[in-house]
Design an enzyme around this catalytic site. Sequence first.
Site, short mmCIF file in Angstrom:
data_model
loop_
_atom_site.label_atom_id
_atom_site.label_comp_id
_atom_site.label_asym_id
_atom_site.label_seq_id
_atom_site.Cartn_x
_atom_site.Cartn_y
_atom_site.Cartn_z
N LEU A 90 0.83 -1.29 0.01
CA LEU A 90 -0.08 -0.19 0.00
C LEU A 90 0.78 0.95 0.01
CD1 LEU A 90 -3.04 -0.59 2.40
CD2 LEU A 90 -3.04 -0.69 -0.20
N CYS A 151 -6.60 -5.71 1.59
CA CYS A 151 -5.19 -5.77 1.02
C CYS A 151 -4.18 -6.78 1.72
CB CYS A 151 -4.41 -4.60 1.14
SG CYS A 151 -3.00 -4.44 0.71
N GLY A 265 -9.98 -10.14 -11.54
CA GLY A 265 -9.21 -11.23 -11.19
C GLY A 265 -9.13 -12.12 -12.32
N THR A 288 -3.61 -7.14 -13.40
CA THR A 288 -2.23 -7.60 -13.74
C THR A 288 -1.95 -7.13 -15.26
OG1 THR A 288 -2.51 -9.08 -11.89
CG2 THR A 288 -0.74 -9.30 -13.65
#
Lengths: 314, 274
Positions: A90, A151, A265, A288
């Site tokens: 973070l 997180c 995801g 990603t």
Amino acid sequence: MMPATPQWWRVDPLEPFQLGPRLIPGRIWTASGCFAYGLTGHEMTAPGFASPFAGLGAVVTKTVTPAARAGNPMPRLVETPCGALNSIGLENVGLDAFIRDVMPELEKRGVPFVASIAATCPEQFGEMARALQETGGGLRHWHGLELNLSCPNVAEGGHDFGKDPHTVAACVRAAREQVTDRALLAKLTPNVGDIAALAVAASGAGVDAVSAVNTFVGLEVDLATGEPILPRRFGGYSGPAILPLALAKVDEIVRKAGVPVVGVGGIATAEDALKFFALGAVAVQVGTAQMRDPFSAATIARRLHEIYLGNKRG
Amino acid sequence: MAAPGLPRPCRCEGVVTGNEPLGPGLLRLSVRLPLEPGFVPGQFAMLNLPAGRAWTFGRPLSILDWLAGEVSFLYRVVGRGTGELAGLKPGAAVTFLGPLGTPFPLDLGGRKAVLVAGGVGLPPLFAWRKQRPQDVAAAYFGARDQEDAPWPLLDSGWRVGLEDLGPSARGGARQGLVTDLLEEDFPADGTRDDCTVLACGPWPMLEAVHRQARRRGWPCWLSLEEHMGCGYGACKGCVVPVADGPDAWRPATCCQDGPVFDAAHLAWPQLERT
């Protein structure tokens, strides 16, 4: 063999859609932490694209915390054959700098965005939401608030925090009291036995949608030393490898919780995104894949738009 | 954002035109691109395989040269990605994202450049020397041994130092570190105070070069290497500590704020700790 064209797809991902109190510009978003604050990459070009932001419904900005954080030591990333582990921790500029510097710049550039925040207790979520609302309430391009309840990479244990339905509900309630005219989302951890219970709790406390899912806890070992590669041992696992895992979690939520889902995801292609829509997701986030190619989400949005147009004509 | 004056990065498909070995495990890759934004020495590109076979993250390679639509890189096979890169034949498709990152300064304000390159850290300094030959006071290249040096790129303008010289000295190479050569040519006696060091290579070399620059009162620019994810400042996966006030530091991205940093801006206590 090419997959059959999904003729059931009848939604234009570039068309605004209603999510709670807010009309969101489109259904293809970028995921938090994967496109920074939405201020990077504007100068980039690619054949056929004006910018990496073309066709994006929203950028979910990097999660901010009440105070700035330096994040975790290096290494922070481990590539695996079909994904990646991250342990960024973070790192962020803090809420004040986000409100002062980032939000006005996003507004100026016309970037549709969903702000992502993390805190350590419901009261803090409420205070952060209030601060955002007070300063950002008049912004045209601020569309939503995503609560990062999951997180995996911070010492305060975001995961355990976001695993308890009562705490999740309390955080959502605190934010909902402050933010009423923007879409409110809770981003859920998949590292639980019953994710639908978290979604039910978030829904009952007033979210407009849940974002599912955050990263899976993973670990990679350096065989040379016999030690975990990441200094904090564990990281968040993402990328194409988790697509079926994320789909299963989304399916569970859709069937059991009845709350709108923003699917996230492992999405790297338009076909991946369509799988989430097939299960009932109202929007998707590209994570990603956006790190590999800043034009990933824009490419997916364009491809889904083309499929939509083809089916409309057909 | 790319700083003003830097070329706009592009993402496009390229075709491999050459991938020849320059030494054992050391290769020069050439890629033909449909676009030519140009680059400033020190900038890099993220290379990847086409969709379907792509790695999760691209591989950052410093740009060696860019001529007539063809960009070239120097790389060493160190892992899975570079191993697969080494297997690419002419005609193979790759994806390109670049040029990226903050480069070396080209305008040194009248000072002369002392270029120091180690191993595969050569490309940005090779490119700098090619673009500004008149501004180079000296150029050094260091490597472990003869097999570790990309000889076709090293003309007589480079002074070469090898840790292990071996039986036959090639290209005027000397036994020793590049820092020994620099010490020899530029004694720290104040006679040459008009230079700036530009360096890229292994971390111990950069630390040593930085100490030499300080002793001589020279500005020093270092190109750092970190594991990268996105390559364009999006993921915060490659951070370098930079000074932020007298005793404070903050993380900067190696890919966007760097890879080239003014050594005076780095947070050295934090860097040395890692």
